[in-house]
Design a protein around this motif. Structure first.
Motif, PDB file in Angstrom:
ATOM      1  N   ASP A   6      -7.571 -53.933 -34.303  1.00 24.69           N
ATOM      2  CA  ASP A   6      -6.558 -54.067 -33.989  1.00 24.69           C
ATOM      3  C   ASP A   6      -5.596 -53.759 -35.024  1.00 24.69           C
ATOM      4  N   GLU A  12      -5.475 -45.181 -31.812  1.00 25.58           N
ATOM      5  CA  GLU A  12      -6.292 -45.132 -31.399  1.00 25.58           C
ATOM      6  C   GLU A  12      -6.821 -43.775 -30.705  1.00 25.58           C
ATOM      7  N   ALA A 100      -4.687 -44.280 -24.758  1.00 31.13           N
ATOM      8  CA  ALA A 100      -4.928 -44.109 -26.301  1.00 31.13           C
ATOM      9  C   ALA A 100      -4.324 -42.862 -26.464  1.00 31.13           C
TER      10      ALA A 100
END
Ligand SMILES: Cc1cc2nc3c(=O)[nH]c(=O)nc-3n(C[C@H](O)[C@H](O)[C@H](O)COP(=O)(O)OP(=O)(O)OC[C@H]3O[C@@H](n4cnc5c(N)ncnc54)[C@H](O)[C@@H]3O)c2cc1C
Lengths: 267, 434
Positions: A6, A12, A100
């Motif tokens: 991450d 993402e 996302a």
């Protein structure tokens, strides 16, 4: 999701995957377009890719979902839904929970209604733009994605869209990699519960295996026997085309150029 | 022509006597008096119709007498002056329609495609179901590309395809890929006229995308992949449809919703009436939407990589090409996919997969340029579905010229050379201007 990656991952991507159906054997498999979507997502540099599926966890569909894991993933999020449910609400909730920036899906599902509406509904629900029929994601920079859209006749068009966005892939997108058996066995299906909306309309419709469509007959609507004969015996003729005789090559070229321009084939 | 019919027995006698020197003259006169352009039949002295079978027909192009019994040509006319079929169709005007059926055709290249025509045929079925309360078909057409040089629409056949009302929206904001701007316009149409049905082609050319966007915004659940529509009095809109689902492996029977995305051959195209295709305009100007999708333009693809069967623009070589180097350069400069006739392939100038025709590839190009191809039937079969055919040939009598929309008679190498020179010159001018 893997927390350790991450830190450096800037983008993402969530890929919506579904359970496909082999066109000949009818067995559950990874859906072709969804697999292409996964492949497309893998090709975006510096992205962290997550797989999301909303549906049941029957043995057969599990095998199909594991095929996606075999494309190099440790886990897949599975929002549990009963058979015949409208998954829109559950998916939207999943995105509320873990946002996302780019959502990639196939154009149409291989099972159920397969109307191809889900990306549009989801985009409307989330207020995001939606772009259909991608061949490639060329790059993402400062929250703006440059996309290559596949047009009919092998043409391509470059688009730019501000993220977050939902995109769907075309059959022209890169072919998916093989699913490796080991990772597919080892990966996890992380089941979460989602809210359930029943799709009442779908239940009320009658469905049957697709019938072969009747072939269109060439019906000649003619008032007289002569017209019918002409229609049956005629050679293909444009009729009334413009013929330039005794012109110089330049004049001829000029006329051709004008036609090509008017038709818009010259760029 | 006076009301009372006067007979001239002498003229009639002359007309019956083929050997009389003034026979033909009398025939003509009698025929004219009878009010027809024909002299092959006239009222005889006893009130009987007399016929002159020798005056029937006309001289054909090869000097052989031809008789046309279709009723289009009558008597010893010179032929030719046939009314165009388009005009002979009855004109239908629907002044105060009971409802509207809105259709958004794809219009690839500015013309109605076969898919669009099928869709308009379906729209006509929906509109004409009740003869005492006919609906009108509204076509919404986007884009300046649909127009030719002087702003005239490229497509003339809207009326014959069954369009009663025509709304053309040409603004640069609809050009290219502009689904959000287009959806905005359709929403305005929905506001202004509230059509009972919306029909869009379920096609990759844009209809599939636009239709889904529209449906989602209007909050309707559209029927997608519809291939059959049947009347069903108990359905909300009076129709039932069969739609393809699950990657075309399932048939779904459902009531027809307000928005329908239909497949090709969903109905027979309408062709026995001519409709008014009356121009409409939106009651108020559209606010310009903020588009979140920016179109950076079409990307040049390698034309050689495009499959011949689906190429849009083909430059095809035949036995009449002498300068092969020049031909390949021309194809590259124009950005055209290369094709060939069988002779060019057999002689080894082109590879076998480039052959167009009965034993090669059936092409669907919008523009097909045939360089030095005579137009043998085996070749013409392969280009049946091409829109515009351009021929460059030395022989003005060959079959390709008859098929072509534009034919240039001249040497292939010279014409191609001149074309290259013009294209390069124009590109340089453009570059200088930019
Ligand atoms: C069973 C069968 C199947 C076939 N299938 C196919 C098929 O699939 N596809 C196919 O293409 N053919 C096919 N053929 C062959 C076909 O019948 C013709 O022989 C062929 O198409 C002719 O090719 P062409 O027009 O290039 O050559 P030609 O007929 O020789 O024509 C050459 C043309 O070029 C012109 N010309 C000559 N010099 C110049 C110049 N300097 N500048 C400009 N023009 C010039 C001439 O006027 C002439 O019109 C088939 C034949 C058979 C028997």
């Amino acid at each position: 999701m893997q927390p350790e990656t991450d830190i450096d991952a800037s983008l993402e991507i969530t890929v919506l995957v579904s359970v496909g159906r082999h066109p000949i054997t009818g067995r559950a498999r990874r859906a072709d377009q969804d697999a292409r979507a996964v492949e497309l997502a893998r090709g975006v540099s510096g992205a962290e890719v997550r797989l999301l599926h909303a549906g049941g966890q029957a043995a057969e569909s599990e095998a199909a979902l594991r095929d996606y894991l075999g494309m190099g993933f440790d886990a897949l999020t599975l929002v549990e839904q009963p058979e015949g449910a409208d998954v829109l609400g559950a998916l939207a909730e999943a995105f509320d929970a873990s946002p996302a920036q780019l959502v990639i899906g196939g154009e149409r599902a291989e099972q159920g209604e397969g109307s191809g509406l889900l990306p549009y509904l989801l985009a409307e629900r989330l207020g995001w733009p939606v772009v259909s029929g991608l061949a490639a994601v060329e790059g993402v920079e400062d929250g703006v994605a440059t996309l290559l859209q596949a047009l009919p006749r092998g043409q391509r068009r470059r688009l730019r869209v501000r993220l977050p966005a939902i995109v769907t892939v075309d059959g022209a997108a890169p072919a998916p990699r093989q699913s490796a058996y080991g990772p597919a066995r080892r990966g996890h299906l992380n089941a979460v519960v989602g809210s359930v909306t029943r799709d009442e309309e779908w239940v009320s419709w009658a469905t049957q295996p697709a019938r072969k469509r009747p072939k269109r007959l060439k019906v000649v609507k003619a008032a007289s026997a002569r017209d019918r004969f002409k229609a049956a015996a005629a050679k293909a003729e444009g009729g009334g085309g413009q013929v330039l005789t005794e012109v110089s090559a330049e004049e001829g070229a000029e006329a051709i150029l004008a036609l090509l321009k008017a038709e818009g084939v010259l760029r | 022509m006076s009301e009372t019919r006067r007979r001239d027995p002498r003229k009639e006698w002359i007309a019956r006597n083929r050997l009389h020197p003034r026979h033909l003259e009398a025939l003509t006169e009698l025929g004219r008096r009878a009010g027809q352009g024909a002299v092959s039949a006239w009222l005889g002295p006893h009130g009987l119709m007399r016929k002159n079978p020798r005056a029937v027909g006309f001289m054909g192009p090869n000097g052989v007498k031809r008789i046309d019994r279709s009723g289009v040509q009558q008597g010893a006319g010179g032929g030719g002056a046939t009314k165009s079929i388009a005009q002979s169709k009855p004109l239908v005007e629907i002044a105060s329609p009971a409802f509207l059926v809105a259709v958004v055709p794809d219009m690839p290249g500015g013309r109605l495609s076969q898919h669009d025509r099928d869709l308009l045929g379906l729209a006509r079925r929906l509109a004409d179901a009740a003869p005492d309360a006919r609906g009108a078909v509204l076509a919404v057409v986007f884009g300046g590309y649909a127009r030719q040089g002087e702003g005239e629409l490229k497509e003339h056949g809207f009326g014959e395809a069954g369009v009663d009302r025509l709304l053309t929206l040409d603004d640069t904001r609809y050009d290219g890929v502009a689904p959000e701007a287009r959806r905005g316009a359709l929403l305005a149409v929905d506001d202004a006229w509230a059509p009972r049905h919306w029909l869009l082609p379920d096609s990759k050319l844009g209809g599939a995308d636009l239709g889904r966007r529209l449906a989602v915004r209007l909050g309707e659940r559209p029927a997608t992949g519809v291939w059959q529509v049947m009347a069903a009095p108990d359905a909300p809109l009076g129709w039932q449809c069969t739609a393809r689902g699950a990657a075309a492996t399932l048939d779904i029977q459902r009531p027809l919703p307000r928005i329908t995305l239909a497949l090709e051959e969903c109905a027979e195209p309408a062709d026995d009436e001519r409709h008014a295709a009356q121009a409409l305009s939106l009651p108020q100007a559209l606010p310009s939407p903020i588009s979140r999708i920016e179109d950076l333009g079409q990307v040049a693809v390698d034309p050689a990589g495009v499959a011949l069967a689906e190429a849009e623009f083909i430059l095809s070589a035949g036995n009449g090409v002498t300068d092969w180097e020049g031909f390949h350069v021309a194809a590259e400069t124009l950005g055209a996919t290369e094709g060939a006739s069988r002779v060019a392939v057999d002689d080894g100038f082109m590879s076998r997969d480039r052959q167009v025709g009965a034993t090669g590839t059936w092409v669907t190009a919008r523009v097909y340029v045939a360089v030095g191809i005579s137009g043998a039937i085996q070749h013409l079969q392969g280009i049946q579905s091409c829109d515009k055919v351009v021929a460059i040939n030395m022989d003005p009598g060959c079959d390709m010229i008859k098929r072509a929309d534009l034919a240039v008679i001249g040497d292939s190498a010279e014409v191609l050379g001149a074309l290259m020179a013009r294209v390069k010159q124009q590109r340089e001018e453009k570059r200088d201007a930019a």
